[in-house]
Design an enzyme around this catalytic site. Structure first.
Site, PDB file in Angstrom:
ATOM      1  N   LYS A 231     -18.567 -52.642  -0.576  1.00  0.00           N
ATOM      2  CA  LYS A 231     -18.512 -52.614   0.881  1.00  0.00           C
ATOM      3  C   LYS A 231     -17.498 -51.575   1.383  1.00  0.00           C
ATOM      4  CE  LYS A 231     -21.462 -55.863   2.254  1.00  0.00           C
ATOM      5  NZ  LYS A 231     -21.098 -57.149   2.848  1.00  0.00           N
ATOM      6  N   ARG A 265     -22.693 -61.888  -4.415  1.00  0.00           N
ATOM      7  CA  ARG A 265     -23.819 -60.961  -4.208  1.00  0.00           C
ATOM      8  C   ARG A 265     -23.347 -59.568  -4.615  1.00  0.00           C
ATOM      9  NH1 ARG A 265     -26.228 -57.677  -0.135  1.00  0.00           N
ATOM     10  NH2 ARG A 265     -28.516 -57.896  -0.065  1.00  0.00           N
TER      11      ARG A 265
END
Length: 307
Positions: A231, A265
Site C-alpha cells: 500500500k 490480504r
C-alpha cells in the site's frame, strides 16, 4: 508490543469447503485481479488463463483464501455489472473445481455478487462498506460470508483530504454501524468479517494510526482482515516504489497480526504465509517444522543450507 488475542463472537467460521478457527489460525488471502489497470500488477493477471494459474499457484504457496476482483477500488469510470461479472465469474468457476480454498469476490455490485456466489464464491468482499444494501440481502439469501470494509467515498469516486476526529474510533463506529445494518438485513454474526480499510480514503498518518491501534478494531469481536500489501502508506513511510515494498508489507502484516488481525490480504503469498506461520508459532498455535538447535548433547551445525 505484546500479542493481542481478541475474544471473537464466533471464532470458528465455516465456509462451503473449509473451516477456519480464527482463534488459532491466520488465513492468507491471495489477491487475483482480473483487471487491465490493477493497483499492483498493472494487468498481469487480466487474461483468464493467467488469473486461474495465479490463483492455483497461490494455493500451492499456502494461500487459504483467494480474492477475485474485476474492478479496482481506485477512482474511475463505472464498469457495467455484466462486464465485471464476465471478468470474475469464469475465474471463480474454474478454480472452484480445483481447490477447497475459500474464494471471495471483490465487488460491491449486487448482481455481480449473485453471479459470483452461483459460480462458487464463499464470500463477498465489499470494499465500499455496503454502499448497496442489496449486496447484503444477496449474501443473506445465499448464506455466505460478507467482508465489511471502511471507506467513505461513493464507489470509484475521489474523496479529497479525508479528515477524522479520531480515525480509529471513527472507523470502529462505522464498522459497528455497518455490522448492525448487515445483521438487520439477515446476515448472521458467524458470517461477518471486518476490514478497517488501510489507505482507503485515509492518508498515511491515518493508516499508521490504524495499524498501531488495530486492537481497538479487533475488539469489536469479528475476524479482522488487514489489507496492507504494497500500500501507499508503506511507500510513503519508507520511500519505496510498489516493487520495493515487500519488507514493509510483511512488517505491517506482522504488526496487524500482533494487534488481532486474522486474515492477511497479500500479493506475495509465499513470504506472507511464512510470516503467518511464524506468528502462529510464537502464539503457541503451530509447532516448528523441526527441532534440532540445542536439542542434543552438542549443538549441531546441520541444515546450514536452510539458513
Amino acid at each position: 508490543m505484546s500479542l493481542y488475542l481478541p475474544e471473537l463472537i464466533h471464532p470458528v467460521h465455516r465456509f462451503a469447503h473449509r473451516t477456519i478457527d480464527f482463534s488459532r489460525e491466520v488465513a492468507v488471502m491471495a489477491i487475483i485481479n482480473r483487471t487491465p489497470d490493477s493497483f499492483y500488477d498493472a494487468g498481469a493477471t487480466f487474461a483468464l488463463d493467467a488469473a486461474v494459474n495465479a490463483a492455483l499457484h497461490a494455493v500451492e504457496d499456502g494461500a487459504a483464501w483467494l480474492d477475485i476482483g474485476g474492478v479496482p477500488f481506485a477512482p474511475g469510470p463505472e464498469l457495467p455489472w455484466q462486464e465485471e461479472a464476465e471478468r470474475v465469474v469464469p475465474v471463480i468457476r474454474a478454480i472452484r473445481r480445483q481447490t477447497d480454498a475459500v474464494i471471495s469476490a471483490d465487488t460491491f455490485q449486487p448482481r455481480v455478487a449473485a453471479a459470483a456466489i452461483d459460480a462458487g464464491a464463499d464470500v463477498i468482499n465489499d470494499t465500499t462498506g455496503i454502499s448497496h444494501p442489496e449486496v447484503a440481502r444477496v449474501v443473506a439469501d445465499a448464506g455466505v460470508h460478507l467482508v465489511i470494509t471502511h471507506s467513505l467515498a461513493r464507489p470509484r469516486t475521489v474523496y479529497p483530504r479525508p479528515a477524522y476526529t479520531d480515525v480509529v474510533a471513527d472507523v470502529a463506529a462505522f464498522l459497528q454501524e455497518k455490522v448492525e445494518l448487515a445483521r438487520g438485513l439477515g446476515i448472521d454474526d458467524s458470517k461477518l468479517i471486518i476490514d478497517p480499510g488501510h489507505d482507503l480514503n485515509k492518508n498515511t498518518m491515518h493508516t499508521l494510526e490504524i495499524t498501531r491501534r488495530l486492537d481497538e478494531i479487533a475488539a469489536l469481536g469479528y475476524p479482522v482482515l488487514a489489507a496492507v500489501s504494497n500500500k501507499d502508506f508503506i511507500g510513503e513511510t519508507l520511500d519505496r516504489p510498489k516493487a520495493g515494498r515487500l519488507s514493509g508489507s510483511l512488517a505491517a502484516a506482522t504488526m496487524c497480526l500482533m494487534n488481532g488481525a486474522r486474515i492477511l490480504r497479500m500479493h506475495q503469498v509465499a513470504e506472507s504465509v511464512e510470516t503467518a506461520h511464524l506468528f502462529e508459532a510464537v502464539a503457541g498455535w503451530r509447532a516448528p517444522a523441526y527441532l534440532r538447535h540445542n536439542m542434543g548433547d552438542a549443538n549441531e551445525p546441520a541444515h546450514a543450507a536452510r539458513g
